[in-house]
Design a protein around this motif. Structure first.
Motif, PDB file in Angstrom:
ATOM      1  N   TYR A  84       8.782  11.014  -3.196  1.00 53.88           N
ATOM      2  CA  TYR A  84       7.557  11.772  -2.933  1.00 53.88           C
ATOM      3  C   TYR A  84       6.664  11.023  -1.933  1.00 53.88           C
ATOM      4  CZ  TYR A  84       2.772  13.335  -3.458  1.00 53.88           C
ATOM      5  OH  TYR A  84       1.497  13.750  -3.186  1.00 53.88           O
ATOM      6  N   ARG A  85       6.510   9.716  -2.151  1.00 55.31           N
ATOM      7  CA  ARG A  85       5.594   8.943  -1.300  1.00 55.31           C
ATOM      8  C   ARG A  85       6.070   8.869   0.149  1.00 55.31           C
ATOM      9  NH1 ARG A  85       4.387   4.142  -5.476  1.00 55.31           N
ATOM     10  NH2 ARG A  85       2.793   5.175  -6.724  1.00 55.31           N
ATOM     11  N   ARG A  86       7.382   9.065   0.340  1.00 56.24           N
ATOM     12  CA  ARG A  86       7.885   9.004   1.711  1.00 56.24           C
ATOM     13  C   ARG A  86       7.404  10.183   2.542  1.00 56.24           C
ATOM     14  NH1 ARG A  86      13.920   7.370  -0.126  1.00 56.24           N
ATOM     15  NH2 ARG A  86      13.262   5.483  -1.226  1.00 56.24           N
ATOM     16  N   GLN A  87       6.904  11.228   1.893  1.00 53.10           N
ATOM     17  CA  GLN A  87       6.415  12.378   2.659  1.00 53.10           C
ATOM     18  C   GLN A  87       4.968  12.201   3.046  1.00 53.10           C
ATOM     19  OE1 GLN A  87       7.098  16.020   0.343  1.00 53.10           O
ATOM     20  NE2 GLN A  87       8.105  14.630  -1.079  1.00 53.10           N
ATOM     21  N   LEU A  88       4.416  11.041   2.699  1.00 54.30           N
ATOM     22  CA  LEU A  88       3.001  10.911   2.952  1.00 54.30           C
ATOM     23  C   LEU A  88       2.708   9.566   3.588  1.00 54.30           C
ATOM     24  CD1 LEU A  88       0.568  11.822   0.300  1.00 54.30           C
ATOM     25  CD2 LEU A  88       1.997  10.082  -0.468  1.00 54.30           C
ATOM     26  N   GLY A  89       1.827   9.639   4.600  1.00 54.69           N
ATOM     27  CA  GLY A  89       1.427   8.406   5.259  1.00 54.69           C
ATOM     28  C   GLY A  89       0.121   7.941   4.660  1.00 54.69           C
ATOM     29  N   THR A 161       7.198   7.553   9.831  1.00 55.06           N
ATOM     30  CA  THR A 161       8.191   8.474   9.254  1.00 55.06           C
ATOM     31  C   THR A 161       7.866   9.936   9.577  1.00 55.06           C
ATOM     32  OG1 THR A 161       6.919   8.512   7.215  1.00 55.06           O
ATOM     33  CG2 THR A 161       8.736   6.961   7.299  1.00 55.06           C
ATOM     34  N   LYS A 162       6.855  10.144  10.395  1.00 51.83           N
ATOM     35  CA  LYS A 162       6.375  11.490  10.737  1.00 51.83           C
ATOM     36  C   LYS A 162       6.109  12.316   9.483  1.00 51.83           C
ATOM     37  CE  LYS A 162       8.816  11.468  15.103  1.00 51.83           C
ATOM     38  NZ  LYS A 162       9.992  11.995  15.819  1.00 51.83           N
ATOM     39  N   PRO A 163       5.215  11.827   8.622  1.00 53.15           N
ATOM     40  CA  PRO A 163       4.941  12.563   7.382  1.00 53.15           C
ATOM     41  C   PRO A 163       4.072  13.780   7.678  1.00 53.15           C
ATOM     42  CG  PRO A 163       3.482  10.688   7.555  1.00 53.15           C
ATOM     43  CD  PRO A 163       4.370  10.630   8.757  1.00 53.15           C
ATOM     44  N   PRO A 164       4.196  14.840   6.871  1.00 51.35           N
ATOM     45  CA  PRO A 164       3.362  16.029   7.084  1.00 51.35           C
ATOM     46  C   PRO A 164       1.908  15.800   6.660  1.00 51.35           C
ATOM     47  CG  PRO A 164       4.752  16.308   5.147  1.00 51.35           C
ATOM     48  CD  PRO A 164       5.160  15.018   5.789  1.00 51.35           C
ATOM     49  N   LEU A 165       1.683  14.758   5.843  1.00 49.67           N
ATOM     50  CA  LEU A 165       0.343  14.516   5.322  1.00 49.67           C
ATOM     51  C   LEU A 165      -0.039  13.049   5.499  1.00 49.67           C
ATOM     52  CD1 LEU A 165      -2.166  15.268   3.607  1.00 49.67           C
ATOM     53  CD2 LEU A 165      -0.772  14.904   1.568  1.00 49.67           C
TER      54      LEU A 165
END
Lengths: 251, 304
Positions: A84-89, A161-165
């Motif tokens: 989950y944390r990988r989707q967020l910067g 990682t180019k996160p969406p958030l």
């Protein structure tokens, strides 16, 4: 299509009470649209950090539901937290860089933990460092950089990682006004390419320069929201001089 | 899969670099582990050598069957042929009375005195070598009891008591070595576990940040496991060195003692296989110790 219609972040009647009894968030409901830039304001202790911690799954809500990027966080159990944390910067006030590693190694960490192929790692780290204007410091150690530069490295690590958030807790807390503006402008550029940006800051003067929604917290409650349209519109580049700024505000 | 493998190799080499950054602390840990591993390894070598010695003696466990003096050489030979058919007897040698007397006369130094005797006081003797897998004291005792019942037989001589005592002692020592080995293995696990625990505490920030950017428990744990692996491998290597040096130092004196007893026995070392087993045991125990410590202590470190 529904994915784009769903907000990036949805708090629904969220309460957070810490074990010591402190009520950090009280009945908070909040939507942040995908691609939006939102400032979170309020005094220290108002619940800004708690809100961000809930988003990062550092803390769990006592009550209420929290949906981020289509996932109900109540369903994200301990073993799924890393994914989950990988989707967020995440950007922190104290930037949390590792002192014994080079800038390159610091920025590459999110890619390394996600098992990215080494040749892609180098490419993406350089792209991220280039975006914050620090490509030449690749092999330096964090201590060799100024505070502002360290914060930009933290930003590069958050976006590599180019996160969406992208969420940030007082990212300009340790910076002087010039550097603060510079860092905020970098956040703005990421928002412009579609990243949802949520920044907690008590620096009201600074964030007033940005055309973005402002959410104010007080004592764990959401007090007021300033929609984008109601905010004064300034060109940030012209507003480094705070005296000049104050003058404008009074008119 | 390739990226995964590359990461593991990178971590493997990376942790080696990390250990070399604190050479004194790392060397001390390796030294302690090396000593802890060397002790049971040395004892093991000792026991194996002692077993080899007793193996030699087992082969030498011949049974001497003295026939009655009334039994003549022909009867003795017939008895020998009968006994040869027994499955527990490997070979039989007949020492005829005259031959025994002749030998005795030549070697005993009583030659002159023996000339005075009118008849041969020595009996015909059968020297029986038992089948090897029957060469245990109990089986030999059973066999000699049967032999004693034969009418031609006067005395069956078999001195097994000392072999029994020796084997019993060896068995006790072997068990003690196993116990000491187990205790020291536990010690190695604890030593590594403690070192890794301290290392985890020193790297708290790094662990927190890694978890914040999405590092899984397994990812965070990996470098600590490799650290434990290297400590164990280093300890194993050191232990191998200690055993080899000890064996080399003792080989000369042991050969001298063996020579004085007229034996070809020489001290055997660990051998390549034993050495590799020692390395594997060290690395395995190091890994185990760090696994236990890392699993226990890493869970407690969460970003705040």
């Amino acid at each position: 299509m529904t994915a784009t219609a769903l907000p990036m972040i949805r708090f629904q009647n969220v309460f957070k009470r810490y074990p010591n009894g402190r009520e950090a968030l009280i009945n908070l409901s909040l939507d942040v649209a995908s691609g939006e830039m939102v400032f979170l304001t309020g005094h220290s202790g108002a619940g800004k950090s708690t809100l961000l911690k809930l988003l990062a799954l550092i803390e769990r809500p006592t009550r209420g539901s929290l949906v981020v990027n289509g996932q109900n966080l109540a369903t994200v159990n301990r073993s799924k937290i890393p994914a989950y944390r990988r989707q967020l910067g995440m950007v922190f006030q104290d930037h949390k860089l590792l002192a014994d590693r080079s800038i390159f190694d610091n920025v590459s960490l999110p890619l390394v933990v996600a098992n990215t192929a080494p040749r892609d790692v180098a490419k993406r780290v350089r792209a991220a460092l280039d975006q914050v204007g620090l490509l030449k410091y690749e092999q330096a150690r964090p201590v060799e950089l100024s505070t502002g530069e360290q914060q930009r490295v933290g930003l590069a690590r958050a976006v590599v990682t180019k996160p969406p958030l992208l969420i940030a807790d007082e990212p300009t807390g340790n910076l002087d006004p010039d550097l603060s503006l510079e860092v905020m402008n970098i956040f703005r550029r990421f928002q412009e390419v579609g990243v949802t940006v949520l920044i907690a800051s008590h620096n009201v003067q600074l964030i007033e320069h940005f055309k973005a929604r402002r959410i104010h917290l007080e004592g764990g409650r959401l007090i007021e929201e300033f929609p984008v349209a109601e905010q004064p519109l300034f060109d940030p580049a012209r507003l480094i001089d705070t005296a000049h700024l104050a003058d404008r505000e009074s008119t | 899969m390739n990226a995964w493998l590359a990461r593991h190799l990178q971590t493997l080499v990376g942790t080696l670099g990390r250990l070399s950054q604190q050479p004194m602390a790392s060397l001390l840990t390796i030294l302690v582990m090396g000593i802890a591993l060397a002790l049971p390894a040395c004892l093991n070598v000792l026991v194996r050598n002692a077993q080899a010695v007793s193996g030699d003696w087992n082969g030498a466990l011949d049974v001497s069957v003295y026939l009655k003096t009334s039994v003549n050489a022909d009867t003795a030979e017939r008895l020998m042929d009968t006994l040869k058919r027994r499955s527990d007897i490997k070979s039989i040698k007949l020492i005829k009375a005259e031959a025994a007397l002749k030998e005795f006369r030549e070697h005993s130094g009583f030659g002159e005195a023996l000339q005075a005797l009118s008849d041969n006081p020595l009996p015909n003797t059968l020297v029986i070598t038992p089948v090897e897998n029957l060469a245990s004291p109990a089986a030999l005792n059973a066999m000699s009891d049967e032999l004693r019942k034969l009418s031609e037989v006067d005395v069956v001589q078999l001195d097994t008591a000392w072999v029994q005592r020796y084997l019993a002692m060896l068995d006790t020592v072997r068990r003690m070595v196993t116990l000491v080995g187990l205790l020291l293995a536990l010690g190695v696990v604890v030593i590594v576990g403690n070192t890794i625990r301290l290392d985890i505490q020193n790297r708290r920030d790094e662990i927190e940040v890694t978890k914040l950017v999405g590092g899984s428990d397994a990812f965070v744990r990996r470098p600590f496991l490799y650290c434990g692996f290297w400590y164990g491998l280093g300890g194993g290597l050191l232990a191998w060195l200690v055993v080899s040096i000890s064996v080399a130092l003792l080989a000369g004196p042991v050969r001298k003692i063996a020579g004085l007893y007229g034996s070809q026995f020489s001290l055997a070392g660990l051998g390549v296989l034993g050495g590799v087993a020692l390395l594997a045991a060290g690395a395995g125990l190091g890994w185990l110790g760090s696994y236990v410590a890392a699993t226990r202590h890493l869970r407690a470190i969460e970003p705040k």
